[in-house]
Enzyme design. Structure first.
Site, PDB file in Angstrom:
ATOM      1  N   ASP A   1       0.789  -1.241   0.000  1.00 12.54           N
ATOM      2  CA  ASP A   1       0.000   0.000   0.000  1.00 12.54           C
ATOM      3  C   ASP A   1       0.816   1.285   0.000  1.00 12.54           C
ATOM      4  O   ASP A   1       0.336   2.330   0.428  1.00 12.54           O
ATOM      5  CB  ASP A   1      -0.906  -0.021   1.235  1.00 12.54           C
ATOM      6  CG  ASP A   1      -0.114  -0.274   2.518  1.00 12.54           C
ATOM      7  OD1 ASP A   1       1.105  -0.021   2.515  1.00 12.54           O
ATOM      8  OD2 ASP A   1      -0.700  -0.728   3.516  1.00 12.54           O
TER       9      ASP A   1
ATOM     10  N   HIS B   1      13.405   5.756  12.438  1.00 15.64           N
ATOM     11  CA  HIS B   1      13.208   5.866  10.986  1.00 15.64           C
ATOM     12  C   HIS B   1      14.079   7.001  10.450  1.00 15.64           C
ATOM     13  O   HIS B   1      14.386   7.951  11.168  1.00 15.64           O
ATOM     14  CB  HIS B   1      11.719   6.150  10.742  1.00 15.64           C
ATOM     15  CG  HIS B   1      11.267   5.956   9.330  1.00 15.64           C
ATOM     16  ND1 HIS B   1      11.571   6.840   8.331  1.00 15.64           N
ATOM     17  CD2 HIS B   1      10.516   4.989   8.750  1.00 15.64           C
ATOM     18  CE1 HIS B   1      11.031   6.420   7.191  1.00 15.64           C
ATOM     19  NE2 HIS B   1      10.379   5.283   7.428  1.00 15.64           N
TER      20      HIS B   1
ATOM     21  N   GLU C   1      -2.085   5.120   2.871  1.00 14.79           N
ATOM     22  CA  GLU C   1      -2.044   3.694   2.512  1.00 14.79           C
ATOM     23  C   GLU C   1      -3.423   3.107   2.215  1.00 14.79           C
ATOM     24  O   GLU C   1      -3.560   2.250   1.344  1.00 14.79           O
ATOM     25  CB  GLU C   1      -1.358   2.884   3.621  1.00 14.79           C
ATOM     26  CG  GLU C   1       0.139   3.143   3.755  1.00 14.79           C
ATOM     27  CD  GLU C   1       0.484   4.380   4.567  1.00 14.79           C
ATOM     28  OE1 GLU C   1      -0.449   5.060   5.085  1.00 14.79           O
ATOM     29  OE2 GLU C   1       1.683   4.693   4.697  1.00 14.79           O
TER      30      GLU C   1
ATOM     31  N   HIS D   1       6.577   5.772  12.587  1.00 18.09           N
ATOM     32  CA  HIS D   1       6.871   6.529  11.365  1.00 18.09           C
ATOM     33  C   HIS D   1       5.653   7.027  10.593  1.00 18.09           C
ATOM     34  O   HIS D   1       5.788   7.805   9.657  1.00 18.09           O
ATOM     35  CB  HIS D   1       7.704   5.671  10.401  1.00 18.09           C
ATOM     36  CG  HIS D   1       6.923   4.561   9.763  1.00 18.09           C
ATOM     37  ND1 HIS D   1       6.103   4.761   8.672  1.00 18.09           N
ATOM     38  CD2 HIS D   1       6.809   3.264  10.068  1.00 18.09           C
ATOM     39  CE1 HIS D   1       5.537   3.620   8.327  1.00 18.09           C
ATOM     40  NE2 HIS D   1       5.941   2.692   9.168  1.00 18.09           N
TER      41      HIS D   1
ATOM     42  N   GLU E   1      -0.088  -9.088  -1.042  1.00 21.82           N
ATOM     43  CA  GLU E   1      -0.659  -8.529   0.194  1.00 21.82           C
ATOM     44  C   GLU E   1      -1.888  -7.659  -0.136  1.00 21.82           C
ATOM     45  O   GLU E   1      -1.992  -6.491   0.248  1.00 21.82           O
ATOM     46  CB  GLU E   1       0.369  -7.728   1.007  1.00 21.82           C
ATOM     47  CG  GLU E   1      -0.018  -7.582   2.469  1.00 21.82           C
ATOM     48  CD  GLU E   1       0.996  -6.773   3.270  1.00 21.82           C
ATOM     49  OE1 GLU E   1       0.893  -5.546   3.332  1.00 21.82           O
ATOM     50  OE2 GLU E   1       1.910  -7.405   3.857  1.00 21.82           O
TER      51      GLU E   1
ATOM     52  N   ARG F   1       2.750   8.607   8.520  1.00 24.08           N
ATOM     53  CA  ARG F   1       2.561  10.006   8.106  1.00 24.08           C
ATOM     54  C   ARG F   1       1.503  10.713   8.942  1.00 24.08           C
ATOM     55  O   ARG F   1       1.671  11.861   9.347  1.00 24.08           O
ATOM     56  CB  ARG F   1       2.145  10.034   6.630  1.00 24.08           C
ATOM     57  CG  ARG F   1       3.129  10.716   5.738  1.00 24.08           C
ATOM     58  CD  ARG F   1       2.652  10.723   4.299  1.00 24.08           C
ATOM     59  NE  ARG F   1       3.559  11.475   3.454  1.00 24.08           N
ATOM     60  CZ  ARG F   1       4.731  11.042   3.013  1.00 24.08           C
ATOM     61  NH1 ARG F   1       5.151   9.833   3.336  1.00 24.08           N
ATOM     62  NH2 ARG F   1       5.488  11.807   2.259  1.00 24.08           N
TER      63      ARG F   1
HETATM   64  C1  UD1 Z   1       6.799   5.012   3.467  1.00 26.05           C
HETATM   65  C2  UD1 Z   1       5.394   4.610   2.998  1.00 26.05           C
HETATM   66  C3  UD1 Z   1       4.647   3.909   4.118  1.00 26.05           C
HETATM   67  C4  UD1 Z   1       5.473   2.780   4.721  1.00 26.05           C
HETATM   68  C5  UD1 Z   1       6.850   3.302   5.122  1.00 26.05           C
HETATM   69  C6  UD1 Z   1       7.721   2.178   5.628  1.00 26.05           C
HETATM   70  C7  UD1 Z   1       4.254   6.103   1.413  1.00 26.05           C
HETATM   71  C8  UD1 Z   1       3.537   7.365   1.219  1.00 26.05           C
HETATM   72  N1  UD1 Z   1       4.656   5.830   2.656  1.00 26.05           N
HETATM   73  O1  UD1 Z   1       6.623   5.980   4.492  1.00 26.05           O
HETATM   74  O2  UD1 Z   1       3.431   3.384   3.608  1.00 26.05           O
HETATM   75  O3  UD1 Z   1       4.790   2.293   5.857  1.00 26.05           O
HETATM   76  O4  UD1 Z   1       7.478   3.882   3.978  1.00 26.05           O
HETATM   77  O5  UD1 Z   1       8.828   2.671   6.325  1.00 26.05           O
HETATM   78  O6  UD1 Z   1       4.474   5.375   0.480  1.00 26.05           O
HETATM   79  N2  UD1 Z   1      14.335   8.584   4.300  1.00 26.05           N
HETATM   80  C9  UD1 Z   1      15.701   8.525   4.164  1.00 26.05           C
HETATM   81  N3  UD1 Z   1      16.281   7.306   3.879  1.00 26.05           N
HETATM   82  C10 UD1 Z   1      15.570   6.157   3.739  1.00 26.05           C
HETATM   83  C11 UD1 Z   1      14.162   6.237   3.893  1.00 26.05           C
HETATM   84  C12 UD1 Z   1      13.561   7.449   4.166  1.00 26.05           C
HETATM   85  O7  UD1 Z   1      16.400   9.513   4.278  1.00 26.05           O
HETATM   86  O8  UD1 Z   1      16.153   5.094   3.500  1.00 26.05           O
HETATM   87  C13 UD1 Z   1      13.707   9.899   4.630  1.00 26.05           C
HETATM   88  C14 UD1 Z   1      13.661  10.876   3.451  1.00 26.05           C
HETATM   89  O9  UD1 Z   1      13.883  12.172   3.940  1.00 26.05           O
HETATM   90  C15 UD1 Z   1      12.205  10.751   3.001  1.00 26.05           C
HETATM   91  C16 UD1 Z   1      11.486  10.514   4.314  1.00 26.05           C
HETATM   92  O10 UD1 Z   1      12.357   9.682   5.056  1.00 26.05           O
HETATM   93  O11 UD1 Z   1      11.780  11.912   2.309  1.00 26.05           O
HETATM   94  C17 UD1 Z   1      10.123   9.886   4.235  1.00 26.05           C
HETATM   95  O12 UD1 Z   1      10.122   8.747   3.387  1.00 26.05           O
HETATM   96  P1  UD1 Z   1       8.729   8.318   2.646  1.00 26.05           P
HETATM   97  O13 UD1 Z   1       8.986   7.089   1.853  1.00 26.05           O
HETATM   98  O14 UD1 Z   1       8.144   9.474   1.932  1.00 26.05           O
HETATM   99  O15 UD1 Z   1       7.754   8.053   3.843  1.00 26.05           O
HETATM  100  P2  UD1 Z   1       7.776   6.941   4.970  1.00 26.05           P
HETATM  101  O16 UD1 Z   1       7.241   7.554   6.213  1.00 26.05           O
HETATM  102  O17 UD1 Z   1       9.083   6.277   4.984  1.00 26.05           O
HETATM  103  N1  UDP Z   2      12.350  -3.173  10.492  1.00 22.89           N
HETATM  104  C1  UDP Z   2      13.746  -3.276  10.308  1.00 22.89           C
HETATM  105  N2  UDP Z   2      14.561  -2.410  10.982  1.00 22.89           N
HETATM  106  C2  UDP Z   2      14.093  -1.460  11.818  1.00 22.89           C
HETATM  107  C3  UDP Z   2      12.682  -1.337  11.975  1.00 22.89           C
HETATM  108  C4  UDP Z   2      11.838  -2.202  11.287  1.00 22.89           C
HETATM  109  O1  UDP Z   2      14.213  -4.149   9.574  1.00 22.89           O
HETATM  110  O2  UDP Z   2      14.896  -0.720  12.388  1.00 22.89           O
HETATM  111  C5  UDP Z   2      11.473  -4.101   9.766  1.00 22.89           C
HETATM  112  C6  UDP Z   2      10.347  -4.732  10.555  1.00 22.89           C
HETATM  113  O3  UDP Z   2      10.755  -5.924  11.202  1.00 22.89           O
HETATM  114  C7  UDP Z   2       9.326  -5.018   9.463  1.00 22.89           C
HETATM  115  C8  UDP Z   2       9.490  -3.830   8.542  1.00 22.89           C
HETATM  116  O4  UDP Z   2      10.800  -3.319   8.781  1.00 22.89           O
HETATM  117  O5  UDP Z   2       9.686  -6.178   8.734  1.00 22.89           O
HETATM  118  C9  UDP Z   2       8.435  -2.795   8.830  1.00 22.89           C
HETATM  119  O6  UDP Z   2       8.776  -1.613   8.209  1.00 22.89           O
HETATM  120  P1  UDP Z   2       8.103  -0.237   8.577  1.00 22.89           P
HETATM  121  O7  UDP Z   2       7.619  -0.239   9.977  1.00 22.89           O
HETATM  122  O8  UDP Z   2       9.066   0.811   8.152  1.00 22.89           O
HETATM  123  O9  UDP Z   2       6.884  -0.166   7.546  1.00 22.89           O
HETATM  124  P2  UDP Z   2       5.358  -0.658   7.593  1.00 22.89           P
HETATM  125  O10 UDP Z   2       5.355  -2.118   7.822  1.00 22.89           O
HETATM  126  O11 UDP Z   2       4.663   0.150   8.622  1.00 22.89           O
HETATM  127  O12 UDP Z   2       4.844  -0.311   6.222  1.00 22.89           O
END
Ligand code: UD1
Ligand code: UDP
Length: 368
Positions: free
Chosen positions: A96, A238, A132, A205, A118, A207
């Site tokens: 999602d 995160h 999502e 994390h 999924e 949004r």
């Molecule tokens: C995204 C997904 C969310 C998922 C989550 C898992 C969307 C809108 N959101 O949210 O569904 O649950 O990933 O973690 O698709 N960033 C880094 N390095 C990384 C990752 C993220 O610097 O490796 C920072 C960047 O500044 C980025 C911000 O995190 O702009 C947010 O990342 P983003 O993918 O937009 O949102 P998540 O909250 O990670």
């Molecule tokens: N996870 C990880 N390292 C971390 C935190 C989470 O590998 O420091 C794993 C966790 O076990 C799960 C996945 O990341 O498998 C979940 O990711 P996240 O919570 O970012 O996203 P969501 O599942 O909410 O989309």
């Protein structure tokens, strides 16, 4: 030879899609290609390395503090030439995220079949989780094949009028991943740090929780930790800077919490398997914890994973400071309640979801 392309971009998609990539790669009559959007950078690359998955295409879209507009438009623009060059018979997307939605939309525009891994998770509340719930419902409108992890997810899709013969209950590939990551002989400096205490694992994390809700979550956690110096909390934070700034302000100076960089997936699963309980707003952790027998306080107003609530492992505690404080404190102090939540149950499958999905894809490809 028929072509399947898997497209994903964030950490949780990678954790749940890499085992499927590796399963598809051993199928001789399928040519498997991986395209990552790079919606996450470091957190995605870490998973690819661990599962030894190489991406043939990397759209590299991540920017700091990216907006939903950035992610959607960047993917749409950058994936078009990839789809035109590769011409996959089926594109697989997961879950999602905005990577999932934008990729499915691009496939729809190009007339390419989409398989949704999924599929069928729902809260039916468009703002929670945001975005999502919209993403997964929209992908269900586009998808040709729905790989539902549970019977309940299948029921949701049937109620929405999806064709029954295109819905397959497979289990969740998260359990396949757990089977390869959790190890008997795991040791880690962080486990040594917490050796004489109960260890709490925290992640956050979402949004819709950024800002005030997250502030309330951290305040509640801090109050309980300060009242329980015998407990230690590990918070792999995160990469999102908007999470980091609130955590810094609210948790700085709290002595029994350690904030660390994201754990790699092997560390995370093994530490989860050995911790006392989990506080999170994550989706994937709600699937992993029941099979590891770890109570989870879900700091959200809704969940699309009611199977974990029915199994008794998950409890929805919302994002109000008082409710999180009370529930966290009670689980630490009330042994009976703790034990009732810490039974090992697994509503999400037997760890063979990838094999089932690959078998179904082989059958479906023969019909194309
Ligand atoms: C995204 C997904 C969310 C998922 C989550 C898992 C969307 C809108 N959101 O949210 O569904 O649950 O990933 O973690 O698709 N960033 C880094 N390095 C990384 C990752 C993220 O610097 O490796 C920072 C960047 O500044 C980025 C911000 O995190 O702009 C947010 O990342 P983003 O993918 O937009 O949102 P998540 O909250 O990670
Ligand atoms: N996870 C990880 N390292 C971390 C935190 C989470 O590998 O420091 C794993 C966790 O076990 C799960 C996945 O990341 O498998 C979940 O990711 P996240 O919570 O970012 O996203 P969501 O599942 O909410 O989309």
């Amino acid at each position: 030879m028929k072509k399947i392309m898997l497209v994903f971009g964030t950490r949780p998609e990678a954790i749940k899609m890499c085992p499927l990539v590796n399963e598809l790669k051993i199928r001789k009559n399928i040519q498997t290609t991986v395209c990552v959007t790079g919606q996450h950078r470091e957190m995605l690359d870490a998973v690819l390395n661990i599962f030894d998955v190489e991406a043939q295409y990397d759209l590299g879209i991540m920017k700091e503090k990216q907006t939903l507009f950035d992610i959607t438009t960047e993917i749409l623009n950058k994936i078009q030439p990839v789809l035109e060059k590769e011409k996959p018979d089926i594109v697989l997307v997961h879950g999602d995220t905005t990577t999932t939605f934008s990729t499915a939309l691009a496939c729809y525009y190009k007339g390419i079949r989409v398989g949704h891994v999924e599929a069928g998770l729902r809260t039916y509340c468009a703002k929670s989780p945001y975005p999502e719930e919209f993403n997964r419902q929209a992908v269900s409108v586009i998808a040709d094949y729905h790989f539902a992890p549970t019977a309940l997810a299948r029921e949701n899709l049937i109620k929405e009028g999806k064709r029954e013969e295109r819905i397959f209950v497979t289990g969740n590939t998260a359990i396949d991943a757990l089977k390869t990551t959790v190890r008997e002989d795991f040791s880690h400096e962080l486990m040594d740090w917490a050796a004489d205490s109960r260890l709490i694992l925290i992640t956050a994390h979402r949004r819709e929780n950024l800002g005030e809700p997250m502030r309330r979550m951290f305040r509640a956690v801090r109050r309980v930790l300060e009242e329980h110096p015998d407990v230690k909390a590990l918070y792999p934070i995160h990469k999102n800077p908007l999470v980091r700034s609130v955590a810094e302000e609210e948790l700085n100076g709290c002595e029994n919490i350690r904030i660390v960089e994201p754990l790699d997936v092997i560390e995370c699963h093994n530490i989860m398997a050995r911790c006392y309980l989990v506080l999170t707003d994550s989706g994937g952790i709600q699937e992993e914890a029941p099979s590891l027998g770890k109570p989870v306080l879900v700091m959200r107003g809704t969940t699309e994973r009611p199977e974990g609530i029915s199994a008794g492992t998950l409890k929805l505690v919302g994002t109000e400071e008082k409710t999180i404080y009370e529930n966290f404190k009670r689980l630490l102090e009330n042994e009976v309640e703790y034990r009732s939540m810490s039974e090992r149950k697994n509503p999400y499958g037997d760890g063979f979801a990838c094999k089932r999905i690959a078998d179904i894809l082989e059958q479906q490809l023969e019909k194309i």
